[in-house]
Design an enzyme around this catalytic site. Structure first.
Site, PDB file in Angstrom:
ATOM      1  CD  GLU A 246      27.222  15.026   3.842  1.00  0.00           C
ATOM      2  OE1 GLU A 246      26.061  14.770   3.533  1.00  0.00           O
ATOM      3  OE2 GLU A 246      28.191  14.318   3.516  1.00  0.00           O
ATOM      4  CE  LYS A 378      45.658   7.483  -4.801  1.00  0.00           C
ATOM      5  NZ  LYS A 378      46.794   8.351  -4.645  1.00  0.00           N
ATOM      6  CG  ASP A 454      45.763   8.648  -1.306  1.00  0.00           C
ATOM      7  OD1 ASP A 454      44.970   9.594  -1.492  1.00  0.00           O
ATOM      8  OD2 ASP A 454      46.680   8.351  -2.092  1.00  0.00           O
ATOM      9  CG  HIS A 552       1.916   7.334   7.235  1.00  0.00           C
ATOM     10  ND1 HIS A 552       1.063   6.260   7.209  1.00  0.00           N
ATOM     11  CD2 HIS A 552       3.044   6.903   7.846  1.00  0.00           C
ATOM     12  CE1 HIS A 552       1.665   5.218   7.764  1.00  0.00           C
ATOM     13  NE2 HIS A 552       2.865   5.592   8.153  1.00  0.00           N
TER      14      HIS A 552
END
Ligand code: ADP
Length: 567
Positions: A246, A378, A454, A552
């Site tokens: 990423e 998990k 993991d 702004h």
């Protein structure tokens, strides 16, 4: 093993100077010109024939009028110059090519010659490998290649393709993990008709994953590792390895680290360290299930139970037993310390010891599953968020207002407001258990992959509540992350492969800590939390700054340089 290479049916893609050349759309030098060649050719052709026509007309008139041919006016001078110029252009373009074509060998021979003559120079310039490479230098391998096995291997591949030799048995049958991977890969390609050409095979120790990390390997996936930091945490600096695809994630975390560093660093406290496993057992009646619950939770029985449990490993130490009942079914949540291991294997063995022990007094107990999801591993679960699982850590930093402005390009009030509305109220509206943060899982997962954790445990490991508060009369920012379920280890699983220990080593937490077992894994958990703190600071600032810029612009209150807004 005799492994030769041959190209597939597809035409090979010749590579020159590190550029893959597609046969069907071979690029030409003229592609780089600002004007297409056919246009300039047309212009000069037209020019050439026009001036020839013009000059011939003028000369015919001169002959008729008996004017000397060498007396020329301005238009004739211009025409003559144009004639010479266009002639030179056309001669250069077509003439040289014509002459060269008489003597030029075929394109392949030319290319081979070029590569031969430039081999050394190419290698030095393009590859920067300081190895002299002369005329014998092999050409770069074609992109799509497949292995052609020896006769013996070919027989095995055919047997795997036919299904007479199970693919999973190759390692045992051959006693050579690399060869098993090569054969399996070839069999997979033949069965599926799809090429695995982009998946690397070489450069990996297939023996090291046997029976531990991955079954039936055919190669490995590459993930780039970037470094964020230094993260100044508890007075020490850490360069944090992050494996990710990423874009901006490492850069953003790095910016957060800088803000923390300039503000004097972050502090982390480990609140709890215990892995959990909860089997589900069933009785004929809810009453019997309740009897076992009372037995297990009775402090008088704890010593006996922990003695039985702790036999599983010298590092496993039972801490607590908590039960939940659903009718006749009992869910027993064991919690234990696991040294430097993440501990799932270790605790499972301990739980099995206890279940075997309980069968003596509770012979009517039916063990339904060693894991009954009250653990909870998990999966998003409130039990981990509330009780914690693995390491529970809180990490904080005091970021000065100056740093918020100069490094994070926002202000304290904007950050505090955004945190309240996004991370707290927004996540509450979304009903997200443990999701009171901006992107903790980004940082957790990247560090997990780099250090051999993991990655599936990012689900509960990313539970995090990010708090931001204006302090010192609103000048500075107090920021904290509280993460109750960081599940990490520095031994076992993926931490023992070739590349992951290098990342653990960079953090100074590689392997087992012999002086104080468990302290490497605990330190790693605090580094994860510190990095999450950095990631939260940076992303929240980018969002807050973006919001500011928009408002702004909307209200036209400022003419600040918005180009400096970064994320
Ligand atoms: P996990 O329980 O996380 O799956 P493993 O059981 O695969 O981990 O690996 C832990 C192994 O490492 C155990 O066999 C344990 O005895 C050994 N070990 C060696 N030193 C340590 C340590 N300091 N902490 C925990 N385990 C250790």
């Amino acid at each position: 093993m005799d492994v030769r290479r041959r190209s597939t049916n597809k035409p090979t893609t010749p590579m020159k100077m590190g550029v893959v050349v597609d046969d069907e759309k071979e690029p030409r030098a003229s592609d780089a010109l600002p004007l297409p060649l056919y246009l300039t050719n047309a212009v000069f052709f037209t020019l050439f024939f026009s001036v020839v026509y013009f000059l011939l007309t003028r000369w015919r008139e001169k002959i008729r009028n008996s004017t000397p041919l060498h007396v020329v006016d301005l238009s004739e001078i211009v025409a003559l110059v144009a004639l010479v110029a266009s002639f030179i252009y056309l001669l250069g373009f077509f003439g040289i090519d014509f002459v060269q074509s008489i003597f030029r060998p075929s394109a392949d021979v030319w290319a081979a010659d070029y590569d031969k003559n430039h081999a050394e120079e190419l290698i030095l310039d393009e590859d920067a490998r300081k190895v002299p490479c002369g005329v014998d230098c092999a050409p770069p391998p074609p992109q799509v290649v497949e292995t052609l096995a020896s006769e013996e291997d070919e027989e095995i591949i055919k047997a795997v393709v036919a299904g007479t030799t199970p693919s999973y048995s190759l390692e045992t049958k051959l006693g050579d993990c690399k060869r098993a991977a090569v054969i399996r890969r070839e069999a997979v390609q033949r069965v599926t008709g799809k090429s695995l050409a982009g998946l690397p095979l070489e450069g990996f120790d297939y023996q090291s994953i046997l029976g531990q990390c991955c079954e039936m390997p055919v190669g490995y996936v590459q993930i780039p590792v970037g470094i964020a930091g230094p993260l100044l945490l508890d007075g020490r600096e850490y360069s944090v390895p992050m494996a990710t695809t990423e874009g901006c994630l490492v850069a953003s975390t790095n910016r957060g680290c800088k803000a923390i560093h300039l503000s004097g660093g972050a502090t982390a406290v480990l609140l709890k360290d215990g892995m959990t496993r909860a089997p589900v057992v069933r009785f004929a009646t809810a009453q019997r299930a309740a009897e076992l619950k009372f037995f297990l939770e009775d402090p008088k029985n704890f010593d006996t139970l922990s003695m039985v449990f702790n036999r599983s490993s010298r590092f496993a130490r039972l801490q607590t037993i908590k039960c939940a009942i659903a009718g006749k079914n009992l869910y027993i949540r064991f919690c234990c310390s696991t040294g430097d291991a993440m501990g799932m294997n270790m605790i499972s063995k301990g739980v099995q010891n206890i279940l075997d022990f309980l069968q003596k007094d509770f012979s009517d107990m039916d063990v339904i599953g060693l894991s009954g999801n009250f653990c909870s591993d998990k999966k998003p679960a409130a039990v981990n968020w509330i009780e914690g699982r693995g390491k529970s850590v809180v990490c904080e930093a005091l970021i000065s207002g100056d740093v918020v402005r100069k490094v994070l390009k926002t202000n304290v009030a904007a950050l505090v407001e955004l945190n309240m509305l996004k991370n707290l109220a927004g996540s509450a509206l979304a009903g997200a258990p443990g999701g009171f943060n901006a992107h903790a899982s980004n940082i957790v997962t990247a560090i997990y992959i780099a250090t051999g954790q993991d990655p599936a445990q990012n689900v509960e490991s990313s539970h995090c509540i990010t708090m931001m508060e204006a302090v010192n009369d609103g000048k500075d920012l107090h920021v904290s992350v509280t993460m109750p379920s960081i599940e990490v280890g520095t031994v076992g699983g993926g931490t023992q492969l070739a590349s992951q220990p290098a990342c653990l080593n960079l953090l100074g937490v590689k392997g087992a800590n012999r002086e104080e077992p468990g302290s490497n894994a605990r330190l790693l958990a605090t580094i994860v939390a510190g990095s999450v703190l950095a990631g939260e600071l940076s992303l929240m600032s980018a969002l807050a700054a973006g919001q500011l810029v928009r408002s702004h612009m909307k209200y036209n209150r400022s003419s600040k340089d918005v180009s400096k807004v970064s994320s």
